[in-house]
Structure formats: C-alpha cells, structure tokens
Design a protein around this motif. Structure first.
Motif, PDB file in Angstrom:
ATOM      1  N   ASP A  16       0.783  -1.284  -0.242  1.00  0.00           N
ATOM      2  CA  ASP A  16       0.048   0.062   0.192  1.00  0.00           C
ATOM      3  C   ASP A  16       0.988   1.352   0.068  1.00  0.00           C
ATOM      4  OD1 ASP A  16      -1.650   2.026   0.144  1.00  0.00           O
ATOM      5  OD2 ASP A  16      -2.823   1.077   2.136  1.00  0.00           O
ATOM      6  N   GLN A  17       0.952   1.862  -1.243  1.00  0.00           N
ATOM      7  CA  GLN A  17       1.779   3.049  -1.457  1.00  0.00           C
ATOM      8  C   GLN A  17       3.345   2.844  -1.050  1.00  0.00           C
ATOM      9  OE1 GLN A  17       0.074   6.873  -0.138  1.00  0.00           O
ATOM     10  NE2 GLN A  17      -1.502   5.554   0.440  1.00  0.00           N
ATOM     11  N   PRO A  18       3.988   1.841  -1.420  1.00  0.00           N
ATOM     12  CA  PRO A  18       5.538   1.870  -1.232  1.00  0.00           C
ATOM     13  C   PRO A  18       6.326   2.954  -1.653  1.00  0.00           C
ATOM     14  CG  PRO A  18       4.830   0.118  -2.838  1.00  0.00           C
ATOM     15  CD  PRO A  18       3.462   0.841  -2.590  1.00  0.00           C
ATOM     16  N   GLN A  19       7.098   3.469  -0.800  1.00  0.00           N
ATOM     17  CA  GLN A  19       7.927   4.623  -1.259  1.00  0.00           C
ATOM     18  C   GLN A  19       9.500   4.266  -1.128  1.00  0.00           C
ATOM     19  OE1 GLN A  19       6.370   8.244   0.153  1.00  0.00           O
ATOM     20  NE2 GLN A  19       4.424   8.030  -0.995  1.00  0.00           N
ATOM     21  N   GLY A  20       9.884   4.798  -0.056  1.00  0.00           N
ATOM     22  CA  GLY A  20      11.421   4.660   0.204  1.00  0.00           C
ATOM     23  C   GLY A  20      11.821   3.174   0.364  1.00  0.00           C
ATOM     24  N   ILE A  21      12.919   2.861  -0.411  1.00  0.00           N
ATOM     25  CA  ILE A  21      13.626   1.516  -0.307  1.00  0.00           C
ATOM     26  C   ILE A  21      15.093   1.580   0.188  1.00  0.00           C
ATOM     27  CG2 ILE A  21      11.690   0.445  -1.523  1.00  0.00           C
ATOM     28  CD1 ILE A  21      13.804   0.411  -4.083  1.00  0.00           C
ATOM     29  N   THR A  22      15.520   0.717   0.797  1.00  0.00           N
ATOM     30  CA  THR A  22      17.018   0.581   0.981  1.00  0.00           C
ATOM     31  C   THR A  22      17.304  -1.002   1.157  1.00  0.00           C
ATOM     32  OG1 THR A  22      18.761   1.319   1.954  1.00  0.00           O
ATOM     33  CG2 THR A  22      16.976   0.865   3.333  1.00  0.00           C
ATOM     34  N   THR A  23      18.679  -1.518   1.016  1.00  0.00           N
ATOM     35  CA  THR A  23      18.873  -2.736   1.464  1.00  0.00           C
ATOM     36  C   THR A  23      19.811  -2.901   2.432  1.00  0.00           C
ATOM     37  OG1 THR A  23      20.720  -2.656  -0.283  1.00  0.00           O
ATOM     38  CG2 THR A  23      18.639  -3.452  -0.926  1.00  0.00           C
ATOM     39  N   LEU A  24      19.748  -3.712   3.352  1.00  0.00           N
ATOM     40  CA  LEU A  24      20.814  -4.097   4.226  1.00  0.00           C
ATOM     41  C   LEU A  24      21.009  -5.561   4.403  1.00  0.00           C
ATOM     42  CD1 LEU A  24      22.557  -3.293   6.855  1.00  0.00           C
ATOM     43  CD2 LEU A  24      20.477  -3.559   8.051  1.00  0.00           C
ATOM     44  N   ASP A  25      22.366  -6.144   4.111  1.00  0.00           N
ATOM     45  CA  ASP A  25      22.758  -7.307   3.975  1.00  0.00           C
ATOM     46  C   ASP A  25      21.657  -8.206   2.747  1.00  0.00           C
ATOM     47  OD1 ASP A  25      24.651  -7.162   5.878  1.00  0.00           O
ATOM     48  OD2 ASP A  25      23.475  -7.448   7.434  1.00  0.00           O
ATOM     49  N   ASP A  26      21.157  -9.213   3.170  1.00  0.00           N
ATOM     50  CA  ASP A  26      20.196  -9.757   2.341  1.00  0.00           C
ATOM     51  C   ASP A  26      18.746  -9.390   2.509  1.00  0.00           C
ATOM     52  OD1 ASP A  26      19.821 -10.956   4.645  1.00  0.00           O
ATOM     53  OD2 ASP A  26      20.080 -12.924   4.081  1.00  0.00           O
ATOM     54  N   LEU A  30      15.744  -6.236   1.702  1.00  0.00           N
ATOM     55  CA  LEU A  30      15.432  -5.045   1.336  1.00  0.00           C
ATOM     56  C   LEU A  30      14.142  -4.545   2.199  1.00  0.00           C
ATOM     57  CD1 LEU A  30      14.847  -3.514  -2.314  1.00  0.00           C
ATOM     58  CD2 LEU A  30      12.703  -3.482  -0.773  1.00  0.00           C
ATOM     59  N   TYR A  31      14.245  -3.239   2.433  1.00  0.00           N
ATOM     60  CA  TYR A  31      13.232  -2.719   3.612  1.00  0.00           C
ATOM     61  C   TYR A  31      12.593  -1.470   2.448  1.00  0.00           C
ATOM     62  CZ  TYR A  31      15.589  -4.855   7.275  1.00  0.00           C
ATOM     63  OH  TYR A  31      16.337  -5.663   8.329  1.00  0.00           O
ATOM     64  N   VAL A  32      11.262  -1.672   2.760  1.00  0.00           N
ATOM     65  CA  VAL A  32      10.501  -0.681   2.054  1.00  0.00           C
ATOM     66  C   VAL A  32       9.360   0.313   3.032  1.00  0.00           C
ATOM     67  CG1 VAL A  32       8.910  -2.529   1.361  1.00  0.00           C
ATOM     68  CG2 VAL A  32       8.513  -0.455   0.452  1.00  0.00           C
ATOM     69  N   VAL A  33       9.483   1.329   2.962  1.00  0.00           N
ATOM     70  CA  VAL A  33       8.412   1.984   3.579  1.00  0.00           C
ATOM     71  C   VAL A  33       6.816   1.953   2.942  1.00  0.00           C
ATOM     72  CG1 VAL A  33       7.625   4.350   4.872  1.00  0.00           C
ATOM     73  CG2 VAL A  33      10.064   3.824   4.259  1.00  0.00           C
ATOM     74  N   GLU A  34       5.878   1.352   3.607  1.00  0.00           N
ATOM     75  CA  GLU A  34       4.618   1.440   3.083  1.00  0.00           C
ATOM     76  C   GLU A  34       3.866   2.476   3.869  1.00  0.00           C
ATOM     77  OE1 GLU A  34       1.550  -2.333   2.337  1.00  0.00           O
ATOM     78  OE2 GLU A  34       2.419  -2.414   4.230  1.00  0.00           O
ATOM     79  N   VAL A  35       3.690   3.533   2.862  1.00  0.00           N
ATOM     80  CA  VAL A  35       3.164   4.813   3.534  1.00  0.00           C
ATOM     81  C   VAL A  35       1.590   4.409   3.771  1.00  0.00           C
ATOM     82  CG1 VAL A  35       2.480   7.172   3.200  1.00  0.00           C
ATOM     83  CG2 VAL A  35       4.712   6.199   2.467  1.00  0.00           C
ATOM     84  N   GLY A  36       0.875   3.591   2.969  1.00  0.00           N
ATOM     85  CA  GLY A  36      -0.512   3.616   3.296  1.00  0.00           C
ATOM     86  C   GLY A  36      -0.998   2.840   4.673  1.00  0.00           C
ATOM     87  N   THR A  37      -0.090   1.903   4.928  1.00  0.00           N
ATOM     88  CA  THR A  37      -0.325   1.178   6.318  1.00  0.00           C
ATOM     89  C   THR A  37       0.486   1.914   7.345  1.00  0.00           C
ATOM     90  OG1 THR A  37       1.207  -0.559   5.687  1.00  0.00           O
ATOM     91  CG2 THR A  37      -1.105  -0.799   5.219  1.00  0.00           C
ATOM     92  N   GLN A  38       1.476   2.825   6.887  1.00  0.00           N
ATOM     93  CA  GLN A  38       2.477   3.526   7.771  1.00  0.00           C
ATOM     94  C   GLN A  38       3.318   2.246   8.797  1.00  0.00           C
ATOM     95  OE1 GLN A  38      -0.454   5.632  10.348  1.00  0.00           O
ATOM     96  NE2 GLN A  38       0.116   7.426   8.879  1.00  0.00           N
TER      97      GLN A  38
END
Length: 531
Positions: free
Chosen positions: A431-441, A443-451
């Motif tokens: 739900d509205q994925p925006q910022g992403i980054t990777t750490l080790d294996d 990937l993290y994503v900010v899902e704004v729609g669900t905070q």
C-alpha cells in the motif's frame, strides 16, 4: 501544546529496531504569512500544509484553525478585516477566500494570478501577485470586482499600508520597495538595492521594515523621511513575513524552515521552533553525516549529535544520495544536481526530467526514479541519460551488495528487481510503497498507506512487518491531491518518505508526517562499527 504538525499518528513500534528522532518534530509545516487576529493570537498561513494555525505568542501553543482538508489548498498570506473576517491568498489554485468569524468560506476571486501579499485597510481589501509583471489590485469582496492600482511588479509579496496611507510592497526580483496610493495614481519607488526583499512591514513607531528571504536573514530598517538605513542579521534563513505584537516586538516566519521567531538587534527567541518541511529523501555519507531533502533546502546534520542545521544548497530538494564526499539531489522541478560539501559548489547534472524522486549511487553513476515519466534511468559520469526500465510510477531506487537494481512503484503497489532491462516483481500487494533500501540480504520498504516498514528477503521474497505506526504520509482520514509541480504558481512537493542504510548497519527514515529523521538501530548491535 501541540508538538507535531498533524495529530493522529500512533507510537512507532518494532520488535527488532530501536527508534529515536534525530531532530524535534515540526509543529508548523512551514510558515508563510503571519498576522495577529482579533483574539490577539498570531495566525500563520502554511502553504506546504494547506492549513492555517493560531499561535499563542507567549506560550508557543499551536492550534489548527483552518485544517488541511478544507476548501483552502495552499494559503500563503492572510489578513483580517474590521469585522473579524479572515482573508486568504490561496496561491496554488490562484484563489482569494473570505472566512467569516463563524467559519463560513466564500470564494471571492479566481481572477488574480498567483495571489500572495494581502492586506486590509479598514473595510477595503488589497492583493498583489507574486509573478513577473504582477499587479497590485483592490478586490471588492461583495462583487468580486478587481481594480488595478499598479502593474509591472517584479514578483510581489507581503505588503502593508504605511503611515502616509500608501500601500508598500516589494519587487522581489529587483531588490526594490515601491508604494502606491489605495486610491490610484502612479506607483513610486521607495528604496532600491534592498537585500532580497520578501516582506514590507511597519512597526508601531512607523519605521519601515523589510525582510530578506536570504540565508542570513537580513532585516533592513528604513527611515521613511530620511531614507537612512540600518540592518541586522537574524540567522533566520528564508524569512517570509513579520508581525509586531503589542510591545512592538517583531515576530517573523520562515518559508525555508518554518516556525515563528522573535528577532531584535540583541538576538532571537524561538516562539515556535523551526524544523523540517519534509523530510523527503534522506542519506548518510561514510562518516555518518546525515542529509535530508527538505524542498526549499538540503538540510544536513550529524548522525551522532542529531543536529539538523540550515540550508546548504539548491531548492525543491527531493531525493538524496551521499557518498564519495559528494551529495546527489533530485529536484521536483526536473533537475539532478551534485553538491560538494567541502567547496559548497553545485554541479548541474541533468535538466528537464519529469519529477525525479529517488536516487542511488552506482559504480558508474547515478540511478534515478523518474516518477513523472514512468521510468528508471541511469546517469553516467558524463551526465548521459540511459533509460533502463519502464514502470507506471516509480518512486525510489536502491542497489544491493551485488549491484542489482530495485525500484518501488506506488501505483503498482510493488517493489521490483531490474536486471538486463527486464523487470521482475519482488513483492506486491503493498500500500503506497515509497522509500527503499537494502541491508545485507534484506530489502526494506516504507509502506506509507499502512504506515509500516516492511522487510523483504532478497532470496526467498518473504515479507515481514519490521515496524508499525510510523509517522509517514498524512494521518488517517486526511486525503488530498497535489497538482503537478510548477514554478508559477508554486506547487507543493509530492510526498515522499525516504529510507536509507547507514555505514554501520542502521536505517534512517524520513518521517515526513511529523517532520523528523528517525534513526532505527537493530537490537543486536554487536556488529556496528560505532554508535
């Protein structure tokens, strides 16, 4: 006292990460036109927030009076009539409103281009235009009729009637102050070579006070009889407007960093603290220095001390990436720039892109999500642009340890992997994925729609909730549509909650719902290089 610009956010929670703010929440989402109301409170128009707040100038307490979900979209200046009505210059949709004392809104005009400076003289209403070739007009509230008093303004802004009865206003582009009679006649130049004038005000003693929008916050006082000048540097970058309280103390707003500040020759006092407008993109260099794209500025600070300080480069800053001693910035107006913090030089890389947002550093250049064009592009060291993938609405980009490319798409509700020109879905149903980054294996994503912060295993594709109740996006129940970015009239930046990884294995989140950068530290802290 309200300590954040929007109510309704919960308390962030995570089983794996400890979270703390690197800066204080911003009680005012920007601050533009300010004036004292009939109730003696200071009213603040907030262009970025789309709302108007009232501030107790003694305690700093903030109350939202005109919320962001009302008819007013982008208030930039305001004034009160003799009957207590509030008049509002709604700059982006180019409208002028009246709000009656009982809260009823009436649209007075849509015929004034880029309305900004607004003032009342008794029962009369005057507005000027913030555009090249602008006008000063009288607007008749009962009929909507416009009477033109002056033309050829080099971008007008905050204005006021002087002791002689004339309306005084700035020409922002030419460094001049002019005046014109409310009853017509030829405009007259009052002063030239004034430092970046943005607002013209008179204190209770009749002194002409001109605010600068520059980074040092210069205030120029001019004796209207002799023309003699004196200046002070307030340190309030990007000032926008001023008001004088009953004791003749000057309070200023800042479009650059928000807040309300009392200023005089002896120094400053924060009435409402300044802060971040977004933040949008966020990055940290190898030394831990934090950079945040904050629309009117690139804010920078120290990861250890948590300070976020004043502007260093550019404007309309959105996405940010840092590394190799350089900071790379996308602008919502279509630019990609590279900033050198050591020399303070800015290199233009690419122009005329369609709403570039997320940006990441590759071995051969820069990876950019060109959101408005529906594509992900690569910019090489010679600034040549190569499209590498087409997506409906890409928002952010990232690389993993092996150099593979990823993008979030809030229209698809997905995070994708880009390899050899092909696009493969890594995770969808977001739900509205925006910022992403990777750490080790992972990937993290900010899902704004669900905070939420969602983790995605790069090998298996398994998704988990890593954190909840993040102060990103708008609070529950508040929705609004932002127009496409334009310079005239100015438009608000598109929302973007950025995310990045630090050199020591932490995460940085652009918590744009409250105006902070959040540091997420893993509970297992044994592998970190420093704290």
């Amino acid at each position: 006292m309200v300590n954040t610009r929007f109510p309704g956010f919960g308390t962030p929670r995570s089983e794996r990460w400890s979270m703390r703010r690197l800066n204080r929440p911003s009680p005012l989402w920007g601050s533009n036109g300010i004036t004292f109301g009939p109730d003696k409170r200071l009213y603040v128009a907030q262009f970025l927030a789309g709302q108007i707040s009232a501030v107790d100038a003694t305690t700093g307490e903030v109350e939202v009076v005109v919320p962001a979900n009302g008819p007013v979209q982008a208030p930039d200046d305001l004034a009160f009539g003799s009957d207590g009505s509030m008049y509002i210059a709604d700059i982006t949709p180019q409208r002028v409103w009246r709000r009656s004392p009982d809260g009823e809104f009436t649209l007075l005009s849509e015929e004034i281009r880029v309305p900004n400076g607004i003032t009342c003289v008794g029962d009369r209403l005057f507005v000027n235009e913030m555009r090249p070739g602008g006008r000063v007009v009288e607007l008749l509230p009962d009929t909507g009729e416009i009477v033109v008093l002056a033309e050829g303004l080099a971008m007008g802004n905050a204005m006021q009637q002087g002791p002689d009865g004339s309306l005084y206003y700035p020409h922002m582009m030419t460094g001049q102050v002019w005046r014109v009679s409310p009853d017509g006649g030829a405009p007259q130049e009052v002063a030239d070579d004034v430092h970046e004038p943005v607002a013209v005000r008179f204190d209770h003693d009749g002194a002409l006070v001109v605010l600068s929008r520059g980074v040092t916050g210069i205030v120029t006082r001019i004796d209207p009889d002799t023309g003699r000048r004196s200046t002070i540097e307030t340190g309030v970058a990007g000032m926008d407007n001023a008001a004088f309280d009953r004791e003749n103390r000057m309070l200023v707003s800042s479009y650059g960093s928000g807040g309300v500040t009392q200023v005089d020759a002896l120094g400053t006092r924060a009435v409402v603290g300044r802060g971040l407008h977004g933040p949008f993109g966020v990055a940290a260099d190898e030394a831990g220095r934090v950079y945040a794209g904050d629309h009117f500025r690139l804010a920078d600070g120290d990861l250890v001390t948590g300070d976020l300080i004043q502007p260093v480069a550019g404007g309309a800053c959105h996405g940010v990436a840092a590394g190799g001693g350089l900071v790379h910035i996308t602008s919502m107006h279509g630019d990609v720039r590279t900033f050198d913090p050591a020399t303070r030089e800015v290199r233009m890389r690419v122009k005329d892109l369609a709403e570039p947002t997320g940006i990441a550093i590759t071995e051969t250049g820069l990876l950019v999500a060109e959101t408005g064009a529906g594509r992900v592009i690569h910019i090489d060291e010679a600034d040549a642009v190569t499209p590498i993938a087409e997506l409906p609405h890409p928002v952010d980009v990232a690389l993993d340890a092996e150099g593979r490319h990823y993008a979030s798409d809030d229209s698809l509700g997905a995070v994708v992997r880009i390899e050899d020109g092909s696009v493969a879905t890594l995770a969808d149903g977001l739900d509205q994925p925006q910022g992403i980054t990777t750490l080790d294996d992972t990937l993290y994503v900010v899902e704004v729609g669900t905070q939420r912060l969602v983790s995605i295993d790069l090998t298996t594709g398994e998704t988990r909730t890593a954190a909840t109740s993040l102060p990103v996006g708008l609070p529950p129940g508040l929705h609004r549509e932002d127009p496409a970015p334009t310079l005239f009239p100015p438009a608000r930046p598109r929302p973007f909650a950025g995310l990045t990884t630090t050199a020591n294995g932490c995460l940085l989140l652009a918590a744009n719902g409250e105006g902070t950068v959040q540091l997420l530290t893993p509970h297992d802290h044994t592998r970190l290089h420093h704290t």
